[in-house]
Design an enzyme around this catalytic site. Sequence first.
Site, PDB file in Angstrom:
ATOM      1  N   HIS A   1      48.370  47.188  41.083  1.00  0.00           N
ATOM      2  CA  HIS A   1      49.380  47.864  41.631  1.00  0.00           C
ATOM      3  C   HIS A   1      49.191  48.957  42.458  1.00  0.00           C
ATOM      4  CE1 HIS A   1      53.563  48.411  41.034  1.00  0.00           C
ATOM      5  NE2 HIS A   1      53.934  48.386  39.723  1.00  0.00           N
TER       6      HIS A   1
ATOM      7  N   THR B   1      42.424  30.444  38.578  1.00  0.00           N
ATOM      8  CA  THR B   1      41.964  30.254  37.123  1.00  0.00           C
ATOM      9  C   THR B   1      42.753  29.218  36.620  1.00  0.00           C
ATOM     10  OG1 THR B   1      40.620  30.787  35.231  1.00  0.00           O
ATOM     11  CG2 THR B   1      42.414  32.355  35.988  1.00  0.00           C
TER      12      THR B   1
END
Length: 445
Positions: free
Chosen positions: A416, A364
Site C-alpha cells: 500500500h 500463486t
Amino acid sequence: MASDRTPIQVPELPESVADATVIALHKKAGDTVKRDELIAELETDKVVLEVSAPSAGTLVELSASEGDVVKADAVLGYLGPAEAASEDAEDEAGDEPAPAKTADQAPPAEPAPAADAREERPAAESGASSAATEEAGSAPPPSPSVRRLLQEAGLSAGEVEGTGEDGRIQREDVERVRDQRAAGSGDRPGPQAPDSGASVQPAARAGEATDRAERIERVPMTRLRARIAERLLEAKQSTAMLTTFNEIDMSAAMALRGRYKETFEKRHSIKLGFMGLFVAAATRALERFPVINAALDGEEIVYHHYSDIGIAVSSPRGLVVPVLRDTGNASIADIERRIRDFAERARDGKLDIDELRGGTFTITNGGVFGSLFSTPILNPPQSAILGMHAIKERPVAVDGEVVIRPMMYVALSYDHRLVDGAQAVQFLVAIKEAIEDPARLLLDV
C-alpha cells in the site's frame, strides 16, 4: 601420482550466494565413476546444484562430508586413473595378511521369519539384532525430500530398509512401510480402557513421558526453508501489505477449455490449463496498471516496461518461484509449456538459479491443493502478488435469478506504500473481466 589426480570442484556460485551445503554424496572413496556421473548434491538458498565427475576414473579421495558448508571452487575430492583404487588395494593386501575366519563372524543370511515369529522373538534377541544393525549401518543418509516424508509418516530411518544405491532409502521405500503399517493398524486391538476406579500410577506417567520424548525429532531447517522464512518475515515487516478480493465465474473459461483442449494438445503437445489464461490476463492488466508491476527502491519507484511473472511451484524442498520472462511476447501455448517444464524440473531439483530471480509480479495457485480462500504474501521487492484458489460450484445471482456456477475466489496482495486501493481493485477487476470473457484477450480490450 599426484599429477594424475583431477580435482572435483564446487561449481561457480551466483553473486548473491556465498556458499553451499553438501546435502548428499552419491559416491565414496574407491568408487569407479564415469564421465558426468553424479558425485554430490549441493544446496544453496534457492536451488540444488549437482557436481558430476569431470572425467572417468576412480574417486581416490573425498575430502567433503554431508553437512559441510563449501564455497565456490572448493575441492570436494580427487579423481585418479581407473586402476588407481585396485592398485592401492593390492598394495594394502600385500602388506597385511588376510584375516582368519573367526567364530564371531556372521553366518550366511537366512530368510526373514514370518510376521508372527518376529512378534514373539525374545527381547534379548531383538536388542542384539538392533545393535548389529546400528553397527553395520553404513548406508548413505536419505535425501531432504525423503527425510521430510519420513517425518510426515512418523518413521525413523532405521525402520525403513533402503533399496537405492548403497542402501539409500528411496521415497517408495518409505511409502511401502507407511502403507504396510496403515494396513496392519486395523487388525490390532485398541487400547483397553482403564477401570473407572483405577488411578494412574506415577510409573505409568513416567513411562508415557519417556515414550513421548522418544517420539520427538529435531531436524535442522534446509537452506531453502530458512530462506523462505527470512523472506516471508521481511515481507511482513518491511511492507504495508493489504489484500483485496474478488470472485470469478469460470464458466466461459471452462467452456473454452472443453471446446479446444484436444485440438490444443494435438497442435502444441501440451494440455490447455487455466494458468496460461491467468498469466495472459495478468500481463494485459499489468500493461494497463504499470504501478502493480513496479517496485520501490529507497525513495524511487522503479517501473518495469516488461512483464516477468513468477509462478509459485511446489517442490520436495519447498516453494520456489521460477520466472516466466517477457510474457507479453509469449503465446498461451508457450506459457503452458514453460510452466510444465518448471514444475518437472522443480520436482527433480534441476532449476537454475537465474530462473528464480528478477520477477516483477507473482502468481500463486493454492487451488491445486484445495485452498478456497487465502491471503498471499508479497515476494519482495515486488509490489503485488495474485492468488488463485479452487473452483467450486456455488449459487450466484445472474440477471435476477439464482443459478449454480463454477466460481473461483481471487486475491491480490499489494504494498500500500506504492499501490493505491483503487488501482489494486481495478487491476483485479481487469483480470476478472478477461477470464469471464476470454475474447478480451484476443481483442486486447
